[in-house]
Design an enzyme around this catalytic site. Structure first.
Site, PDB file in Angstrom:
ATOM      1  N   LYS A  82       0.851  -1.198   0.000  1.00  0.00           N
ATOM      2  CA  LYS A  82       0.000   0.000   0.000  1.00  0.00           C
ATOM      3  C   LYS A  82       0.886   1.248   0.000  1.00  0.00           C
ATOM      4  CE  LYS A  82      -4.036   1.950   2.430  1.00  0.00           C
ATOM      5  NZ  LYS A  82      -4.875   1.858   3.657  1.00  0.00           N
ATOM      6  N   SER A 157      -9.885   2.241   2.713  1.00  0.00           N
ATOM      7  CA  SER A 157      -8.985   2.928   1.822  1.00  0.00           C
ATOM      8  C   SER A 157      -8.041   2.019   1.044  1.00  0.00           C
ATOM      9  CB  SER A 157      -8.136   3.921   2.622  1.00  0.00           C
ATOM     10  OG  SER A 157      -7.266   3.223   3.508  1.00  0.00           O
ATOM     11  N   SER A 181      -9.970  -0.136   6.895  1.00  0.00           N
ATOM     12  CA  SER A 181      -9.360  -0.010   5.566  1.00  0.00           C
ATOM     13  C   SER A 181      -8.671  -1.268   5.041  1.00  0.00           C
ATOM     14  CB  SER A 181      -8.348   1.138   5.556  1.00  0.00           C
ATOM     15  OG  SER A 181      -9.029   2.364   5.613  1.00  0.00           O
TER      16      SER A 181
END
Ligand SMILES: [Zn+2]
Lengths: 502, 500
Positions: A82, A157, A181
């Site tokens: 990420k 997210s 997330s």
């Protein structure tokens, strides 16, 4: 051949690499090819570091060829990182224009651990800007699409990491979970996502959203893969004061034990406040089916109550923006990142840069947090929210006195269409209703696929929650449920993912 | 802006009561910064002592420096404070380019040390107790250098340079309670307090406490109330007070300025002012339209500081002899009167004398050298006594040479001058300047005989038993030997030669 490698689990792929049936370079190349083929549609990645990935894989192959034992159980396996964790060899943008092209001078502790374990980092994945969002639509670089249906969101997210797994662009990924997330995108994409105990994985080099809630964790297509990755990234870090100085829970052993299919003696608590009203029919049906499956495995299912969870969302949306307003103050154009040279003074440049560099959701939360911390409002907002946080912690403690793990649907709905909620922040926030309490309490939770909803054919997730440092029993339950579900389906859940079709 | 009306100081204290408050920032001399492993060396090339944490790079995290906590606790204990068993850091949020995170990590409302006091001795020996409200830990900011523009200030500058070497250096802020009732002695009390605090912290070995280098900085809060009214006035906070003398002058100036404002029937503005070293005045800082809201909240990246009672007691055991204890001991050991001790302290000579004594000199000799001859030299050169280029060990050697008779006092001064001129160690100066006392009896006897022959009448008096007359002959011999003879030996030889 190449195509097959992308369908393997990380554990299977590692096995092949370590017995030198497949090289790490071949594994990396297969996934890079897959990214080249489908990521134009999925947009899971913000940056692909092909050269660095192949170089890293080459080192693993050389080391294995020299007869050296693999650096870790996952040495040579590709991973999607990420874009919130710093990397010296790739940009780190956090999905924001304000950090466009920023090349950090240091690696996050998680990044260093991945490198030391010989894991091949393929690239950086898309995310809602500064991890604020539940759909990845708030990325400054455009949305990620759900491999199950390209017109739908992959959750957020960490939508990029989850979509990369579901699209077979990587067998492993790292996410971060501030309010869901990791778990909510896992549910939306039919993958496994784990939010470890707060302090279980170092936050050093994790670009902060909300410091007291953020936690990095493993994402994968199987529970065992997540466990293998968990043990590599977990553990105490002297660079992070909030990291726990205790051994990493033995989650791999627990996952292997769970896969044997016996949960007798395990008490599973159903949180009354996290079911029923407000949950999509197919989500609720799959949850009920999962409970029946757990009972069949020998678990004792009990109902527990967590009366303060209903205030969790409100408390979260005071604490998170407060911390955000302070954490994001450093983006002022003075040292790194975007600079808009408008105006003569430092203040004017700062203001112009922040105006141009931050997206609407980030600005919304900075404003909310600035307000909540203001003198005269602090006690009513931030102070009260902290009290709710304490009460939610007590709810968890009481519930864990009655059950070893708690369960709920991970998210109230399946993946919604892109654009559906982007202008309705409150509707967007409701996505995280079931995941937020865990972040507020600092405990652990995971999402495991629980089938597809009958009405729309989209994946749903089972959330399994455990006390702080209680990950072992959580993985055991997750692995047992996964094995039973796969046995019932006749194949691993991931094999049901449709081929990406533009 | 018109110049403020200043009221004569004596007039001020006739009609107003001052209330003082002092906030002192001390930079700790820990090897590393407050929250990262960067070195804290003063004067390094700009931006060479930085890392992701003290530059506030995205993703970086702070880790509390245990040595800084230790120093803070020791300062607290030396100031007779209670040590908090639990306390959190807070974030003080405001935007400023020299602050990398745009918030300062500080203890704010949960300080590590609270409720202490420091007894301060004024020049005439009066003792004043200054109550300490708190001492807390925080991090320093970087430094801005504003280039172009006339004032060196940010306004009007062409561009600014930022040096983050100082960012994150550990600071202890020590805040007094309000100090009332000092009257005309307010400036003196302020100075004496800062001096005493400096000496105390220096004795703990936790900071250089150099006001000239900024490792000790003082903010002076002052308000006036009409005499006897007991109504607290509005205070001003004067920053940038960077020497002991300035502390005194800042208080004096602000008292005169406040009185001028109040006499005119106006209200004192609650504001931050900056001390101007060159004019000994203060000027108003930028007036902000809105009051600053720092939006403090507990620092989520750090765990609370929770020093155990055992650790605190262990640290109490490491406290050295504190300055006032040491002064009492020295006064007794050296048998000094109160006035003598005070002179020594006021001349800033105590440490130097003690070091000279430690190097083997008798305290009386050491004291007299530092307080008189060397103090004059320092004055002439316009430097602090401890900045003179002579060490206590060198002075002790000079004193030793006098004691053994190899030098007399006059020669000794010449040796000291040589050392101050950079001519080397005392023994080297003796050799190179040829300053040794003539101790060869043969040479002296010749000189004595010559002098006796030159003054036969005096010689006769001595031979007749008038030993006191020998003084004239001694003088002649000393002159002949250019002062390098040992006068005592000369006198002995004269008497011997005269058979008296
Ligand atoms: Zn540093």
């Amino acid at each position: 051949m190449s195509d097959d490698l992308t369908r393997l689990s990380a554990a299977e792929l590692a096995e092949k690499i370590h017995v030198r049936e497949v090289s790490a370079v071949e594994a990396a190349q297969a996934h890079l090819d897959r990214i080249a083929a489908v990521d134009g549609d999925v947009h899971a990645f913000l940056h692909v570091g092909a050269e660095a990935a192949l170089a890293s894989a080459t080192l693993v192959d050389e080391s294995l060829a020299a007869g050296t034992a693999p650096a870790s159980a996952l040495a040579g396996v590709p991973l999607a990182l990420k874009d919130v964790l710093t990397t010296t060899d790739m940009p780190t943008t956090v999905g924001s224009k304000i950090l466009e092209g920023w090349r950090p001078p240091y690696d996050a502790t998680v990044t260093s651990k991945l490198r030391a374990a010989g894991i091949t980092i393929l690239g950086k994945t898309n995310m809602d800007e500064f991890a604020m969002g539940s759909s990845t639509e708030y990325s400054a670089y455009g949305p990620t699409r759900n491999p199950w249906d390209l017109d739908r969101i992959p959750g957020g997210s960490g939508g990029g990491s989850a979509a990369a797994l579901a699209a077979f662009e990587a067998p492993l990924a790292i996410g971060t979970d501030t309010g869901g997330s990791i778990r909510q995108p896992a549910a939306m994409t039919g993958t496994v996502g784990v939010k470890p105990t707060y302090g279980g994985v170092s936050r050093y080099g994790l670009v902060a959203c909300a410091s007291s809630l953020d936690q990095a964790g493993p994402c994968a297509r199987t529970v065992l893969d997540a466990a293998l990755l968990h043990e590599i990234i977990g553990g105490h870090d002297p660079m992070d004061s909030t990291s726990i100085d205790a051994p990493v829970p033995a989650v791999v052993e627990a996952a292997r034990l769970g896969a044997k299919g016996d949960l007798s003696g395990v008490r599973v608590g159903v949180v009354r406040e996290l079911t029923g009203e407000g949950y999509q029919a197919g989500v609720q049906e799959n949850f009920d089916a999962a409970l029946r499956e757990l009972e069949k495995l020998g678990a004792e299912v009990v109902e527990v109550s967590a009366p303060h969870f209903q205030y969790g969302l409100a408390a979260y949306y005071l604490i998170l923006p407060s911390e955000v307003s302070s954490n994001l103050a450093r983006f002022d154009a003075m040292r790194y990142g975007l600079r808009v040279d408008k105006g003569a003074s430092a203040e004017e440049v700062m203001a112009a840069t922040r105006e141009a560099g931050f997206g609407p959701e980030v600005k919304r939360r900075i404003i909310l947090g600035t307000y909540a911390l203001s003198s005269g409002y602090y006690d009513a907002y931030y102070g009260q929210a902290q009290k709710v946080r304490t009460l939610i912690g007590r709810d968890f403690a009481a519930a864990f006195a009655q059950a070893d793990v708690l369960v709920s649907p991970t998210a109230p709905t399946t993946a919604f269409p892109i654009g559906d909620k982007v202008d309705d922040p409150l509707a967007m926030y409701l996505n995280d209703l079931a995941t937020i309490p865990t972040n507020l309490a600092g405990t652990a939770a995971m999402s495991v696929p629980s089938g597809v909803a009958a009405e729309d054919g989209l994946p749903t997730g089972l959330q399994i929650m455990a006390p702080a440092l209680g990950e072992a029993v959580m993985y055991r339950v997750g692995a047992a449920y996964e094995a039973a579900r796969d046995a019932a389906d006749g194949s691993p859940f991931a094999s049901r993912t449709p081929e990406v079709k533009p | 802006m018109t110049a403020p009306t200043l009221v004569d100081f004596d007039d001020v204290v006739d009609r107003y009561d001052p209330t003082l408050g002092l906030e002192v920032h001390v930079e700790l001399s820990t090897n590393t910064k407050m929250f990262c492993g960067c070195p804290t060396t003063f004067g390094a090339e700009p931006n060479t002592q930085v890392c992701p944490t003290c530059l506030g790079l995205p993703g970086s995290l702070p880790v509390v420096n245990r040595a800084a906590v230790e120093a803070a606790i020791r300062i607290g204990l030396a100031l007779n404070c209670s040590i908090a068993p639990w306390g959190r850091f807070a974030r003080k949020n405001y935007f400023y380019p020299d602050m990398p995170k745009n918030f300062q990590t500080s203890q704010y409302d949960e300080p590590i040390a609270v409720d202490g006091h420091l007894d301060v001795t004024l020049e005439d020996g009066t003792s004043v107790r200054v109550e300490i409200e708190r001492a807390h830990m925080e991090e320093d900011t970087g430094k801005s250098l504003h280039v172009g523009g006339a004032t060196g200030r940010i306004h009007g500058a062409e561009y600014s340079l930022l040096d983050y070497n100082r960012a994150g250096v550990p600071l202890i802020e020590i805040v007094t309670k309000m100090i009332p009732g000092t009257g005309a002695r307010a400036p003196e009390v302020a100075r004496a307090y800062v001096t005493a605090l400096r000496d105390l912290i220096r004795s703990l070995g936790v900071s250089d406490v150099r006001m000239d280098q900024g490792s000790m900085r003082c903010d002076v809060n002052l308000s006036l109330s009409p005499k006897g009214s007991g109504i607290l006035g509005t205070r001003s906070e004067t920053k940038n007070v960077n020497s002991l003398r300035s502390v005194e002058r800042a208080v004096r100036y602000e008292m005169s300025r406040h009185a001028g404002v109040l006499d005119a029937g106006e209200k004192v503005v609650q504001e931050t002012r900056h001390f101007q070293e060159d004019t000994a005045t203060t000027r108003s800082g930028r007036i902000k339209e809105t009051s600053e809201d720092y939006r403090y909240f507990p620092e989520p990246d750090l765990v609370p500081i929770a020093p155990s009672a055992e650790w605190v007691e262990e640290l109490r055991g490491t406290l050295p002899e504190l300055p006032w204890e040491r002064r009492a001991r020295i006064q007794q050991e050296w048998q000094l009167s109160d006035a003598e001790l005070r002179d020594l302290v006021n001349a800033d000579a105590l440490d130097l004398v003690a070091a000279t004594v430690d190097a083997g000199a008798p305290s009386g000799d050491a004291r007299s050298w530092w307080v008189s001859y060397l103090s004059q030299q320092a004055n002439t050169r316009g430097v602090a006594l401890d900045a003179l280029p002579i060490t206590p060990a060198q002075l002790a050697r000079v004193i030793e040479l006098v004691t053994t008779g190899e030098l007399n006092n006059k020669l000794a001064r010449q040796v000291v001058d040589g050392v101050l001129e950079g001519e080397g160690e005392p023994d080297e100066v003796v050799a190179s300047r040829g300053l040794a006392v003539v101790s060869d009896d043969g040479a002296l006897i010749a000189a004595v005989d010559e002098a006796l022959a030159a003054q036969p009448d005096v010689a006769e008096k001595i031979r007749g038993g008038k030993v006191a007359a020998a003084g004239a002959i001694v003088g002649a011999v000393m002159k002949a030997t250019k002062g390098q003879a040992d006068a005592k030996r000369v006198r002995e030889l004269i008497i011997e030669r005269c058979g008296a």
